[in-house]
Write an enzyme that holds these catalytic residues in place. Structure first.
Site, short mmCIF file in Angstrom:
data_model
loop_
_atom_site.label_atom_id
_atom_site.label_comp_id
_atom_site.label_asym_id
_atom_site.label_seq_id
_atom_site.Cartn_x
_atom_site.Cartn_y
_atom_site.Cartn_z
CG ASN A 286 -47.15 60.64 28.90
OD1 ASN A 286 -46.76 61.76 28.59
ND2 ASN A 286 -46.38 59.58 28.82
CB THR B 143 -47.81 56.23 31.10
OG1 THR B 143 -47.19 56.90 30.00
CG2 THR B 143 -48.97 57.05 31.57
CG ASP C 299 -49.96 53.99 28.29
OD1 ASP C 299 -50.28 54.89 27.49
OD2 ASP C 299 -49.23 54.18 29.27
CG ASP D 130 -53.31 50.13 32.31
OD1 ASP D 130 -52.28 50.72 32.69
OD2 ASP D 130 -53.41 49.59 31.18
CG HIS E 171 -38.73 58.92 28.94
ND1 HIS E 171 -39.43 59.45 29.99
CD2 HIS E 171 -39.56 58.01 28.37
CE1 HIS E 171 -40.62 58.87 30.07
NE2 HIS E 171 -40.72 57.99 29.10
CB THR F 146 -50.86 54.34 34.41
OG1 THR F 146 -50.11 54.19 33.20
CG2 THR F 146 -50.69 55.78 34.88
C1 XBP Z 1 -47.61 51.53 29.98
C2 XBP Z 1 -46.17 51.67 29.83
C3 XBP Z 1 -45.60 52.98 29.55
C4 XBP Z 1 -45.86 53.51 28.17
C5 XBP Z 1 -44.94 54.65 27.86
O1 XBP Z 1 -47.93 50.37 30.76
O2 XBP Z 1 -45.44 50.72 29.97
O3 XBP Z 1 -44.24 52.88 29.71
O4 XBP Z 1 -45.63 52.48 27.21
O5 XBP Z 1 -45.03 55.64 28.81
P1 XBP Z 1 -49.31 50.27 31.56
P2 XBP Z 1 -43.72 56.38 29.38
O6 XBP Z 1 -50.41 50.38 30.56
O7 XBP Z 1 -49.29 48.91 32.17
O8 XBP Z 1 -49.35 51.33 32.60
O9 XBP Z 1 -42.78 56.55 28.23
O10 XBP Z 1 -44.23 57.69 29.94
O11 XBP Z 1 -43.14 55.48 30.44
MG MG Z 2 -51.76 48.97 29.97
#
Ligand code: XBP
Ligand code: MG
Length: 251
Positions: free
Chosen positions: A127, A123, A10, A8, A81, A121
């Site tokens: 990113n 995201t 984030d 993962d 966004h 992920t």
């Molecule tokens: C990460 C997210 C993402 C980020 C923001 O979850 O939920 O939405 O917060 O990124 P995980 P974006 O770690 O479970 O993958 O704005 O690009 O969506």
């Molecule tokens: Mg995460």
């Protein structure tokens, strides 16, 4: 037998949320002339919804903020966004978001051992490559056989789709992989795909329900700076390495 590690991003590779995504959202809101501001606790609540576009829509639905007259809300959210992504990439390029302890060490060990690597992920894809390039060097996105990210599947975590998509691409069975996650949504997603999952917590996710995870640790740990084990088997000397991950798979 462990063939691949699925990371993962984030909260797992780096603490991106509080000082990265949150800040970028707020910059985009200000730039768009909105009087919205996501403070640290508010953002923690909003994190229950994965995906930035989905999170903005959830905020509109639950907080009823002032909203400009727009023809199409979905298109407007997508534009907002996009601006947020640009701000986030700038923060990354400024080197403001380091990797969490032990991440580079484990990736290096895995690469040396020929272990297959993937990113899984919710995201936005830019990113992921932005974070990898800023922290591990320009060629580092190529170290990952698959970068499964963002809208590549319609249903984001906690749905299993991003994990099942990754397994299909890599032609692997769930039991040949391990997922590294930081949140309840991530654990639910991996578990629903039958993938064993190891959790490293952070400030936003420390109180999450990690039911189903094989182990929960404070971080991956470094020699001399051990991780704390909160549930499940403890790694030797508090350092998560391939030997520990393989042991988790053997149960
Ligand atoms: C990460 C997210 C993402 C980020 C923001 O979850 O939920 O939405 O917060 O990124 P995980 P974006 O770690 O479970 O993958 O704005 O690009 O969506
Ligand atoms: Mg995460």
């Amino acid at each position: 037998m462990l063939h691949a590690i699925l990371f993962d991003v984030d909260g797992t590779l780096a603490d991106t949320e509080r000082d990265g995504h949150r800040v970028a959202f707020n910059l985009a809101f200000r730039e768009a002339g909105l009087d919205w501001h996501w403070d640290i606790p508010t953002y923690g609540e909003l994190l229950t919804v994965t995906g930035g576009k989905e999170r903005i829509r959830h905020f509109i639905d639950t907080h009823a903020p002032t909203l400009p007259a727009v023809d199409d809300l979905t298109t407007w959210i997508a534009g907002l966004h996009k601006a947020k992504t640009a701000h986030y990439l700038e923060l990354l390029q400024r080197g403001e978001i380091p990797l969490r302890p032990g991440v580079k060490r484990l990736i290096d060990e895995a690469r040396d051992a020929g272990m297959r690597l993937a990113i899984t992920t919710t995201t936005t894809p830019e990113n992921v490559t932005g974070l990898l390039r800023a922290t591990l060097g320009d060629d580092s996105p190529d170290w990952f056989e698959v970068i499964a990210a963002g809208d590549i599947v319609p249903k984001k975590k906690p749905a299993p789709d991003i994990y099942t998509w990754t397994l299909e691409k890599m032609d692997l069975a769930p039991g040949e992989t391990i997922a590294l996650e930081d949140s309840a949504n991530g654990v639910r997603s991996a578990c629903a795909a039958d993938i064993p999952v190891l959790v490293t917590i952070n400030d936003y996710t420390a109180g999450d329900d990690f039911d189903g995870a094989i182990a929960v640790l404070s971080q991956l740990g470094e020699p001399g700076a051990p991780a704390e084990t909160l549930a499940g088997p403890a790694p030797d000397n508090g350092v998560v390495d391939l030997h520990y991950l393989a042991g988790l798979m053997d149960g």
